[in-house]
Scaffold this active site. Structure first.
Site, mmCIF file in Angstrom:
data_model
loop_
_atom_site.group_PDB
_atom_site.id
_atom_site.type_symbol
_atom_site.label_atom_id
_atom_site.label_comp_id
_atom_site.label_asym_id
_atom_site.label_seq_id
_atom_site.Cartn_x
_atom_site.Cartn_y
_atom_site.Cartn_z
ATOM 1 N N CYS A 153 -0.912 6.636 9.790
ATOM 2 C CA CYS A 153 0.289 5.996 10.316
ATOM 3 C C CYS A 153 -0.068 4.779 11.165
ATOM 4 O O CYS A 153 -0.945 4.841 12.026
ATOM 5 C CB CYS A 153 1.075 6.986 11.174
ATOM 6 S SG CYS A 153 1.778 8.342 10.230
ATOM 7 N N CYS A 213 6.815 -3.450 15.989
ATOM 8 C CA CYS A 213 6.345 -2.377 16.883
ATOM 9 C C CYS A 213 4.902 -2.666 17.290
ATOM 10 O O CYS A 213 4.046 -2.950 16.442
ATOM 11 C CB CYS A 213 6.450 -1.028 16.183
ATOM 12 S SG CYS A 213 8.152 -0.578 15.745
ATOM 13 N N CYS A 264 1.722 -0.849 15.683
ATOM 14 C CA CYS A 264 1.675 -0.727 14.230
ATOM 15 C C CYS A 264 1.063 -1.976 13.619
ATOM 16 O O CYS A 264 1.537 -3.093 13.863
ATOM 17 C CB CYS A 264 3.088 -0.499 13.687
ATOM 18 S SG CYS A 264 3.170 -0.416 11.878
ATOM 19 N N GLU A 323 0.827 -1.200 0.000
ATOM 20 C CA GLU A 323 0.000 0.000 0.000
ATOM 21 C C GLU A 323 0.866 1.257 0.000
ATOM 22 O O GLU A 323 1.930 1.299 0.629
ATOM 23 C CB GLU A 323 -0.935 -0.010 1.217
ATOM 24 C CG GLU A 323 -1.948 -1.142 1.154
ATOM 25 C CD GLU A 323 -2.870 -1.222 2.360
ATOM 26 O OE1 GLU A 323 -3.923 -1.865 2.238
ATOM 27 O OE2 GLU A 323 -2.541 -0.646 3.412
ATOM 28 N N CYS A 347 3.401 8.622 0.508
ATOM 29 C CA CYS A 347 3.977 7.741 1.515
ATOM 30 C C CYS A 347 4.213 6.384 0.855
ATOM 31 O O CYS A 347 3.275 5.734 0.399
ATOM 32 C CB CYS A 347 3.024 7.619 2.702
ATOM 33 S SG CYS A 347 3.621 6.527 4.014
#
Length: 352
Positions: free
Chosen positions: A340, A120, A123, A96, A109
């Protein structure tokens, strides 16, 4: 296909590699530079369109090379104008990319890996595990595809590239460096280094090498100023603790007036206290930097939440009083899981 018949994807090659490639076909070196100027022009898909190449060479090229491109992406558009692209790779995996239009810029991005090995805790990409690195061409083709989309939709040119998508960019350093070479090559995609930002969770040796080989901006996904907290949310900290990471930041080759961006996602009750802000201010005092504060974006099954707005503002106030430039990043595209920490390369049937 026998090894002798394997074709070369020219978008995997930097300028120097393209020169070497055409020389291996018995051609003069300037032909490589000519090809480079063609393959990154919007809409060029065939060697026959490269009209300043000799006719015999144009006929020879398809026997040894091809030009890859991403087609028919799955797209989702947010209420705020952010567009998420799902690109299906040759092996069926999906990555993506996120296009973020703003008044004064268009930012893309970019992903660097399928999945991520860094793990993490906050995430979603980290829950996929690591599947594989992207090739140079797969990195660059994200930029090519979205550039063409933006022009077709009359959104204007891409102005900024951020390596903050799926994966840890510095864990795919060789392909990242090649992609940056193509992105900044005048005959390639012609981005200025100052318009490209590479984010890392803290692979210190690779970080130094990035600074030695490029003039791009560096962003550090810090998210905690204390080793105990960072260990609990970012496993990479066990390998490269906060002190070692910050020492690497001090050694990072800076250009004049260039500052490192520290990214800090505020997790309610974990890393968002006034004491955390004071500790962060103390740690960064010898590093030319800016600080981006981010709210935790919700993901399925994730136990972390964002603190209240008042808590975020209090955290920012403490840092500003200590002289830091501190931004609160506005979350974009969260309604389409494009913000994010929300990218996961999931197959979708929606196309806008």
């Amino acid at each position: 296909m026998p090894p002798s018949e394997v074709k070369t994807d020219l978008k995997n090659l930097t300028r120097d590699q393209l020169v070497s490639f055409v020389e291996s076909l018995g051609q003069p070196s300037f032909r490589g530079r000519q090809i480079l100027a063609w393959i990154y022009r919007p809409g060029i898909t065939d060697f026959s369109e490269m009209t300043d190449l000799a006719k015999e060479f144009r006929a020879l090229l398809p026997r040894h090379a091809y030009i890859s491109r991403f087609t028919n992406p799955v797209t989702e558009t947010s209420v705020d104008g952010t567009v998420k692209f799902g690109f299906t790779l040759e092996d069926g995996r999906m990555i993506e990319s996120v296009f973020i239009p703003e008044e004064d810029r268009n930012t893309l991005c970019v992903s660097s890996q399928v999945g991520c090995a860094m793990g993490c805790r906050f995430c979603l990409t980290g829950t996929m595990g690591f599947i594989r690195n992207l090739t140079t061409a797969e990195i660059v083709n994200q930029v090519c595809a979205v550039s063409e989309y933006a022009l077709q939709k009359e959104k204007g040119r891409l102005t900024n590239i951020v390596f903050m998508g799926m994966g840890e960019p510095l864990a795919n350093l060789d392909n990242l460096l090649a992609a940056i070479s193509i992105l900044t090559e005048q005959r390639g995609l012609d981005f200025a280094g100052r318009r490209i930002t590479v984010s890392t969770c803290g692979l210190v040796p690779q970080m130094i090498r990035l600074g030695e080989r490029t003039d791009v901006n560096l962003a550090i996904s810090l998210h905690a100023a204390d080793d105990a907290i960072r260990d609990s949310i970012m496993p990479v900290n066990v390998r490269y603790p906060v002190a070692e990471l910050l020492e690497g930041c001090k050694l990072f080759p800076h250009k004049k007036r260039q500052r490192i961006m520290f990214e800090y996602t505020l997790l309610k009750g974990i890393n968002d206290s006034d004491g955390d802000a004071v500790l962060l201010a103390d740690l960064l005092q010898d590093i030319p930097c800016k600080i981006n504060l981010l709210s935790m974006n919700p993901t399925k099954g994730n136990p972390y939440t964002s603190p209240e707005r008042s808590r975020i503002l209090s955290f920012q106030k403490i840092l500003r009083e200590r002289g830091y430039t501190v931004f609160i990043r506005r979350s974009r595209g969260s309604d389409i899981s494009a913000a994010c920490g929300q990218l996961a390369g999931q197959k979708r049937s929606i196309q806008v």
